[in-house]
Design a protein around this motif. Structure first.
Motif, PDB file in Angstrom:
ATOM      1  N   GLN A 295      14.885 -15.830  13.606  1.00  0.00           N
ATOM      2  CA  GLN A 295      13.786 -15.464  14.491  1.00  0.00           C
ATOM      3  C   GLN A 295      13.757 -16.323  15.742  1.00  0.00           C
ATOM      4  OE1 GLN A 295      12.148 -12.868  13.512  1.00  0.00           O
ATOM      5  NE2 GLN A 295      10.383 -12.746  14.859  1.00  0.00           N
ATOM      6  N   PHE A 296      13.937 -17.613  15.585  1.00  0.00           N
ATOM      7  CA  PHE A 296      13.835 -18.503  16.741  1.00  0.00           C
ATOM      8  C   PHE A 296      15.116 -18.518  17.575  1.00  0.00           C
ATOM      9  CE2 PHE A 296      10.257 -20.139  14.214  1.00  0.00           C
ATOM     10  CZ  PHE A 296       9.278 -20.113  15.196  1.00  0.00           C
ATOM     11  N   VAL A 297      16.267 -18.338  16.950  1.00  0.00           N
ATOM     12  CA  VAL A 297      17.500 -18.176  17.724  1.00  0.00           C
ATOM     13  C   VAL A 297      17.419 -16.902  18.563  1.00  0.00           C
ATOM     14  CG1 VAL A 297      19.985 -17.758  17.575  1.00  0.00           C
ATOM     15  CG2 VAL A 297      18.935 -19.490  16.127  1.00  0.00           C
ATOM     16  N   ALA A 298      16.765 -15.863  18.008  1.00  0.00           N
ATOM     17  CA  ALA A 298      16.656 -14.574  18.702  1.00  0.00           C
ATOM     18  C   ALA A 298      15.854 -14.670  19.996  1.00  0.00           C
ATOM     19  CB  ALA A 298      16.026 -13.532  17.779  1.00  0.00           C
ATOM     20  N   ILE A 299      14.977 -15.647  20.109  1.00  0.00           N
ATOM     21  CA  ILE A 299      14.227 -15.833  21.357  1.00  0.00           C
ATOM     22  C   ILE A 299      15.199 -16.131  22.497  1.00  0.00           C
ATOM     23  CG2 ILE A 299      12.496 -17.230  22.539  1.00  0.00           C
ATOM     24  CD1 ILE A 299      11.318 -17.849  19.738  1.00  0.00           C
ATOM     25  N   ALA A 300      16.081 -17.110  22.256  1.00  0.00           N
ATOM     26  CA  ALA A 300      17.089 -17.455  23.273  1.00  0.00           C
ATOM     27  C   ALA A 300      18.072 -16.309  23.460  1.00  0.00           C
ATOM     28  CB  ALA A 300      17.829 -18.727  22.853  1.00  0.00           C
ATOM     29  N   GLY A 301      18.392 -15.601  22.361  1.00  0.00           N
ATOM     30  CA  GLY A 301      19.320 -14.483  22.458  1.00  0.00           C
ATOM     31  C   GLY A 301      18.808 -13.369  23.341  1.00  0.00           C
ATOM     32  N   ALA A 302      17.530 -13.015  23.163  1.00  0.00           N
ATOM     33  CA  ALA A 302      16.944 -11.936  23.969  1.00  0.00           C
ATOM     34  C   ALA A 302      16.909 -12.306  25.448  1.00  0.00           C
ATOM     35  CB  ALA A 302      15.539 -11.616  23.462  1.00  0.00           C
ATOM     36  N   LEU A 303      16.456 -13.532  25.742  1.00  0.00           N
ATOM     37  CA  LEU A 303      16.391 -13.962  27.139  1.00  0.00           C
ATOM     38  C   LEU A 303      17.787 -14.115  27.732  1.00  0.00           C
ATOM     39  CD1 LEU A 303      13.533 -16.623  26.832  1.00  0.00           C
ATOM     40  CD2 LEU A 303      13.363 -14.302  27.741  1.00  0.00           C
ATOM     41  N   GLY A 304      18.726 -14.624  26.928  1.00  0.00           N
ATOM     42  CA  GLY A 304      20.087 -14.810  27.415  1.00  0.00           C
ATOM     43  C   GLY A 304      20.780 -13.493  27.716  1.00  0.00           C
ATOM     44  N   PHE A 305      20.598 -12.497  26.849  1.00  0.00           N
ATOM     45  CA  PHE A 305      21.190 -11.185  27.093  1.00  0.00           C
ATOM     46  C   PHE A 305      20.594 -10.554  28.351  1.00  0.00           C
ATOM     47  CE2 PHE A 305      23.630 -11.436  23.428  1.00  0.00           C
ATOM     48  CZ  PHE A 305      24.298 -10.259  23.153  1.00  0.00           C
ATOM     49  N   GLY A 306      19.302 -10.806  28.592  1.00  0.00           N
ATOM     50  CA  GLY A 306      18.674 -10.296  29.803  1.00  0.00           C
ATOM     51  C   GLY A 306      19.319 -10.884  31.052  1.00  0.00           C
ATOM     52  N   ARG A 307      19.648 -12.171  31.021  1.00  0.00           N
ATOM     53  CA  ARG A 307      20.291 -12.809  32.175  1.00  0.00           C
ATOM     54  C   ARG A 307      21.720 -12.305  32.353  1.00  0.00           C
ATOM     55  NH1 ARG A 307      17.572 -17.499  29.906  1.00  0.00           N
ATOM     56  NH2 ARG A 307      15.779 -18.047  31.208  1.00  0.00           N
ATOM     57  N   ILE A 308      22.427 -12.101  31.245  1.00  0.00           N
ATOM     58  CA  ILE A 308      23.797 -11.571  31.340  1.00  0.00           C
ATOM     59  C   ILE A 308      23.778 -10.172  31.942  1.00  0.00           C
ATOM     60  CG2 ILE A 308      25.810 -10.832  30.008  1.00  0.00           C
ATOM     61  CD1 ILE A 308      25.127 -13.072  28.007  1.00  0.00           C
ATOM     62  N   ALA A 309      22.810  -9.360  31.513  1.00  0.00           N
ATOM     63  CA  ALA A 309      22.697  -7.991  32.025  1.00  0.00           C
ATOM     64  C   ALA A 309      22.441  -7.980  33.523  1.00  0.00           C
ATOM     65  CB  ALA A 309      21.591  -7.242  31.295  1.00  0.00           C
ATOM     66  N   ALA A 310      21.708  -8.977  34.012  1.00  0.00           N
ATOM     67  CA  ALA A 310      21.436  -9.047  35.452  1.00  0.00           C
ATOM     68  C   ALA A 310      22.716  -9.255  36.250  1.00  0.00           C
ATOM     69  CB  ALA A 310      20.446 -10.171  35.738  1.00  0.00           C
ATOM     70  N   ARG A 311      23.755  -9.756  35.597  1.00  0.00           N
ATOM     71  CA  ARG A 311      25.022 -10.028  36.292  1.00  0.00           C
ATOM     72  C   ARG A 311      26.051  -8.919  36.080  1.00  0.00           C
ATOM     73  NH1 ARG A 311      26.241 -16.523  35.406  1.00  0.00           N
ATOM     74  NH2 ARG A 311      24.299 -17.287  36.369  1.00  0.00           N
ATOM     75  N   ILE A 312      26.174  -8.423  34.851  1.00  0.00           N
ATOM     76  CA  ILE A 312      27.242  -7.450  34.567  1.00  0.00           C
ATOM     77  C   ILE A 312      26.712  -6.077  34.198  1.00  0.00           C
ATOM     78  CG2 ILE A 312      28.766  -9.321  33.818  1.00  0.00           C
ATOM     79  CD1 ILE A 312      28.347  -8.376  30.930  1.00  0.00           C
ATOM     80  N   GLY A 313      25.397  -5.928  34.095  1.00  0.00           N
ATOM     81  CA  GLY A 313      24.813  -4.650  33.748  1.00  0.00           C
ATOM     82  C   GLY A 313      24.460  -4.559  32.272  1.00  0.00           C
ATOM     83  N   ALA A 314      23.420  -3.782  31.966  1.00  0.00           N
ATOM     84  CA  ALA A 314      22.925  -3.683  30.587  1.00  0.00           C
ATOM     85  C   ALA A 314      23.936  -3.015  29.664  1.00  0.00           C
ATOM     86  CB  ALA A 314      21.603  -2.913  30.572  1.00  0.00           C
ATOM     87  N   LYS A 315      24.593  -1.970  30.147  1.00  0.00           N
ATOM     88  CA  LYS A 315      25.521  -1.228  29.282  1.00  0.00           C
ATOM     89  C   LYS A 315      26.658  -2.118  28.796  1.00  0.00           C
ATOM     90  CE  LYS A 315      28.846   2.591  29.392  1.00  0.00           C
ATOM     91  NZ  LYS A 315      29.373   3.732  30.161  1.00  0.00           N
ATOM     92  N   ARG A 316      27.298  -2.864  29.690  1.00  0.00           N
ATOM     93  CA  ARG A 316      28.401  -3.745  29.286  1.00  0.00           C
ATOM     94  C   ARG A 316      27.902  -4.820  28.321  1.00  0.00           C
ATOM     95  NH1 ARG A 316      29.298  -3.157  34.870  1.00  0.00           N
ATOM     96  NH2 ARG A 316      31.200  -1.988  35.384  1.00  0.00           N
ATOM     97  N   THR A 317      26.700  -5.317  28.582  1.00  0.00           N
ATOM     98  CA  THR A 317      26.142  -6.366  27.730  1.00  0.00           C
ATOM     99  C   THR A 317      25.882  -5.843  26.318  1.00  0.00           C
ATOM    100  OG1 THR A 317      25.073  -7.296  29.701  1.00  0.00           O
ATOM    101  CG2 THR A 317      24.347  -8.123  27.572  1.00  0.00           C
TER     102      THR A 317
END
Length: 444
Positions: A295-317
């Protein structure tokens, strides 16, 4: 930039419902219900798997171990009809926050009544599980559809990811408290069954109480609904939506891809506690600790995936996330029984991808639906979302029913990630967004 205040109010519903989803739907109700049904069917069993059947909702004979996954399947089949009408009605309502509150509080009531489960009344638990999952799905239909009105095209990946992160914080806080209760219940003068029942009750009350915040905070949302949509009869509108969906082939393609890979995700999450306890032989308090870590690792995971998507796009992420899910299932299949350290590592890996793939899927879909029909289209989406997936749970339940092996049931889910990933790779997001008449985000 849409209203920051509205976005903050919106986040609170993820906080509210995630406590139920984490504590009840994911961790406690499945093994507890299996335990009650097993005791009823095989009262003299001391070890091994109960091979006697129980009547599923009084209708079909099934093994106790297959109950949770098959109940989730039934919930989704019922939701396929109910959620469509909820979506059509919410789109036309001048007060969608009331629909959010009503559906959430029905689910929270069913969740709270799980406190009454004990002895041989597992069938009450089966009905409460179905009702709570249907209500959960209905509330999230309304909730998800509001994303379009609180965030612009370039904000949605961030806002959706932050909502999931809030959910993991809220779910994690209550799960930590319940972990404490389940760890020290003897010193509280209660038995383990009472401790579990109190935790189930706490999740229902948490869901009901914190829902007040978004219901009050989202009262003034703008209603950007075309006049011809608002004036149409809901039943006729549903018929029109079905007929008109063929005009959005990329939206349909995304839904089909999501059906497969999300069913894999949901079935892994919902079945993981039963798998860890029944197949790996891990003590329940250690399984709960693993979920707390996830649960607590998922907090960083959700925010981190959001930042990755801002760079390469949601679909690729999301495609990267699906590949990681495949590895997770393969590793889980290979874990020897009793190895707690491996289970903790697996829980951390799940946390990294769990929230990110789901949050970005929600924001991607919001770009592909026509204006004014958000709740209707999200009703299709929700029928495949979180705890209401059905192909995966049906596969998991049937494989276990015929093989009596949770390992084989788990590895069968790899097909869902493979098929879903291939289908998602073929979705043309640019064309889909333009077909729906929406503005293109800067990064696809």
């Amino acid at each position: 930039m849409r209203s920051t205040r509205a976005q903050r109010s919106w986040y609170w519903y993820d906080w509210a419902n995630s406590a139920f989803y984490t504590t009840t739907a994911t961790v406690l109700i499945s093994p507890y219900l299996v335990s009650l049904a097993t005791s009823a069917a095989c009262p003299d069993l001391t070890e091994g798997t109960c091979t006697r059947t129980v009547p599923l909702l009084g209708l079909f004979p099934v093994l106790p171990g297959a109950l949770p996954s098959l109940l989730a399947t039934i919930s989704t089949l019922a939701s396929a009809v109910i959620l469509l009408f909820v979506g059509a009605a919410a789109d036309r309502s001048a007060h969608p926050h009331r629909w959010l509150g009503a559906t959430a509080w029905i689910g929270a009531a069913a969740g709270s009544l799980m406190f009454l489960l004990m002895g041989s009344n597992w069938q009450l638990g089966a009905w409460l599980m179905v009702i709570s999952l249907i209500a959960f799905g209905a509330s999230v239909v309304v909730y998800d559809s509001m994303l379009v009105r609180i965030a612009g095209p370039d904000e949605r990946d961030r806002v959706s990811s932050r909502g999931w992160a809030w959910g993991y914080v809220g779910g994690g806080v209550l799960l930590a408290l319940n972990f404490l209760v389940l760890s020290v219940y003897p010193s509280l003068g209660i038995d383990k069954a009472m401790a579990v029942r109190l935790c189930l009750l706490s999740a229902g009350l948490w869901w009901a109480g914190f829902t007040i915040i978004p219901v009050r905070g989202l009262r003034g949302l703008p209603r950007d609904v075309p006049a011809e949509v608002a004036a149409r009869n809901p039943l006729r509108q549903l018929a029109s939506t079905f007929a008109g969906m063929r005009r959005y082939p990329q939206t349909l393609a995304f839904l089909l891809a999501f059906l497969f890979y999300n069913d894999g995700i949901q079935t892994v999450i919902v079945s993981s506690s039963v798998y860890a306890i029944r197949e790996l032989g891990i003590e329940e308090n250690l399984v709960l600790a693993t979920f707390l870590l996830t649960q607590f690792v998922a907090i960083a995971g959700a925010l981190g995936f959001g930042r990755i998507a801002a760079r390469i796009g949601a679909k690729r992420t999301v495609l990267i996330g699906i590949a990681i899910w495949l590895v997770v299932v393969l590793v889980a299949f290979s874990i020897p029984a009793g190895v707690v350290g491996a289970l903790f590592g697996l829980g951390a890996a799940i946390g990294v991808v769990m929230g990110g793939t789901q949050a970005l899927s929600r924001s991607m879909y919001s770009q592909l639906i026509p204006l004014g029909r958000e709740s209707e289209y999200f009703s299709f989406y929700q029928a495949m979302e979180r705890g209401t997936s059905w192909l995966g749970t049906l596969t998991f339940g049937l494989v276990f029913q015929f093989t009596q092996s949770y390992r084989l049931a788990l590895v069968a889910l790899m097909a869902f990630f493979v098929v879903g990933g291939v289908l998602l790779a073929r979705v043309d997001m640019r064309k889909g967004i333009m077909d729906a008449g929406n503005a293109l985000p800067k990064v696809l």
